[in-house]
Structure formats: structure tokens, C-alpha cells
Design an enzyme around this catalytic site. Structure first.
Site, PDB file in Angstrom:
ATOM      1  N   ARG A  84      51.971  19.848   0.461  1.00 58.78           N
ATOM      2  CA  ARG A  84      52.418  19.144   1.227  1.00 58.78           C
ATOM      3  C   ARG A  84      53.915  19.343   1.494  1.00 58.78           C
ATOM      4  NH1 ARG A  84      48.838  14.797   2.366  1.00 58.78           N
ATOM      5  NH2 ARG A  84      50.589  13.385   3.169  1.00 58.78           N
ATOM      6  N   ASP A 100      57.798  17.211   2.522  1.00 57.86           N
ATOM      7  CA  ASP A 100      58.222  16.208   2.897  1.00 57.86           C
ATOM      8  C   ASP A 100      58.875  16.032   4.538  1.00 57.86           C
ATOM      9  OD1 ASP A 100      59.774  17.915   1.793  1.00 57.86           O
ATOM     10  OD2 ASP A 100      61.392  16.386   1.282  1.00 57.86           O
ATOM     11  N   TYR A 128      58.424  30.498   1.057  1.00 57.55           N
ATOM     12  CA  TYR A 128      59.300  29.539   1.755  1.00 57.55           C
ATOM     13  C   TYR A 128      60.654  30.264   2.350  1.00 57.55           C
ATOM     14  CZ  TYR A 128      56.784  25.358   0.406  1.00 57.55           C
ATOM     15  OH  TYR A 128      55.790  24.215   0.238  1.00 57.55           O
ATOM     16  N   ARG A 148      64.537  23.016  -2.406  1.00 59.70           N
ATOM     17  CA  ARG A 148      65.773  22.243  -1.928  1.00 59.70           C
ATOM     18  C   ARG A 148      66.919  22.157  -2.975  1.00 59.70           C
ATOM     19  NH1 ARG A 148      63.573  17.369   1.051  1.00 59.70           N
ATOM     20  NH2 ARG A 148      65.877  16.875   1.370  1.00 59.70           N
TER      21      ARG A 148
END
Length: 221
Positions: free
Chosen positions: A25, A27, A85, A172
Site C-alpha cells: 500500500r 499513502d 522505489y 520518504r
């Protein structure tokens, strides 16, 4: 949610309730080039017709680029071997209005070589407790990062991460930390201390979501 939109269209297409299982998942505000999900259906429609139906009825910001039949034991999350990523930063005095939804603008010049040096501290298996959001519910915070590569083209900084898994907000928080190292606001030694002590307050701010993309999910062939 994106999941909800896809499930609605699939359920109408197959005339049955369908639940999709994603590889993970993301965000709000995060993008995906290569999210992977699986679902089960009793529909006798061909894969090509399903793909055409999905393209026609999903909103314009969601596109299924590939659809294939797999073994019934396949699980998009549990069978994944690694994830890639990508985080994009526009490092220029003035922001680019055409990139604003897909990059994070940082006007101050970044020390890219120092950021590359900092990224080396994350390679390997570590307990990333200090790099996880308080919302993370994982039983173990140990993850392995295989590589972090940073490229720069005309002010566009792209940071590629590949690992066996990532905690909620982990990428992040790493980006926010190496950016603060790159602009001189934080010392590189904070990374080793944070990993050893598990303290979130030793690290930089969580980078904004719009610069993050799930690039690829890799499976063993």
C-alpha cells in the site's frame, strides 16, 4: 482509493464481488509506475476483453498496463522478491509547474556526492525502526536494502531504492534525511546513530509524498 475504484469496475465487469490484493500500500499522494495486484474471478471473459473493459471504465488517472492469468497460488505481496522505489527531486531555484505534482522542489543546491556517500549507510540488512512512521504495524522492522542509486539530469535528481521490503514512510524518511545532509542541515553521522539507537528524532523530516513512485515489483521467475 485506487483499490476501491478497480474493485468496483472489476465487480461490475464480472457480475460478482471481487477483491484485489496489492503488492503493498502507498499513502496519499504517492504514485506507481508498476504496482502489481491479483484477484480471483469465475468470469469466462478473455484476458484481452477484461483489459479493454478496465481501460474503458476506469478513471483517466488509473491505467492497467498488463493483465495475465497466473497460478492460483500466486500472491502479489508474499511472492514478491524485491521492490524498486523512485524518488524525484527538482533541484532548481525556480520550480517547474509541469513537474510540481510529480517531484519535490528544493531550491537550495544539493551536494549530490555527499548524498551518495550518505546513502551507502543504508545498504544491507538493518533494523529500520527509526525510519518507520508510528503508523507502521509490522512485527519486524528489519529490512534489507540492496541498492540506492542517485542520478541527476538538468536539475532533476532521481533516487532509486531496491530492497526486499519497505516500512510505512521508510523511503520518504530516508530521502528527507539525505536531503538535509545534502543541504548542510544535518551531519552524516546521524544515520548510524539512528539505526543503532532506533530514534526517529535523529533524522530529517519525512519527504513530501508527490515525489515518490513505486517503480517496479520483482518476482522470481
Amino acid at each position: 482509493t485506487i483499490q476501491g475504484k478497480i474493485e468496483d469496475v472489476l465487480s461490475k465487469m464480472a457480475n460478482e464481488s471481487i477483491e484485489i490484493i496489492g503488492s503493498g500500500r502507498t499513502d496519499m499522494g504517492v504514485h506507481a509506475y508498476g504496482q502489481v495486484a491479483n484477484f480471483k474471478t469465475a468470469s469466462n471473459l478473455s484476458v484481452d476483453k477484461m483489459k479493454t473493459y478496465l481501460y474503458e471504465y476506469l478513471p483517466e488517472d488509473i491505467v492497467i498496463t498488463s493483465l495475465e492469468e497466473v497460478d492460483g497460488r500466486f500472491h502479489s505481496r508474499y511472492n514478491a522478491k524485491s521492490k524498486v522505489y523512485l524518488y524525484k527531486i527538482y533541484n532548481n531555484k525556480f520550480h517547474d509547474p509541469f513537474l510540481r505534482k510529480y517531484t519535490t522542489h528544493i531550491p537550495k543546491k544539493l551536494d549530490i556526492e555527499l548524498m551518495k556517500e550518505a546513502s551507502e549507510y543504508f545498504i544491507g540488512e538493518h533494523d529500520f525502526t527509526s525510519f518507520a512512521s508510528s503508523k507502521s504495524k509490522k512485527k519486524s522492522n528489519v529490512r534489507t536494502i540492496y541498492s540506492i542509486n542517485i542520478t541527476v539530469t538538468n536539475g532533476l535528481v532521481e533516487i532509486y531504492f531496491e530492497g526486499n521490503g519497505f516500512l510505512y514512510n521508510m523511503v520518504r524518511i530516508i530521502v528527507g534525511t539525505i536531503v538535509e545532509i545534502g543541504n548542510g542541515r544535518r551531519d552524516i553521522s546521524c544515520i548510524k546513530q539512528a539505526i543503532e539507537l532506533g530514534q526517529r528524532d535523529l533524522l530529517g523530516r519525512t519527504a513530501q509524498p508527490q515525489g515518490l513512485f513505486l517503480k517496479e515489483v520483482k518476482y522470481k521467475i
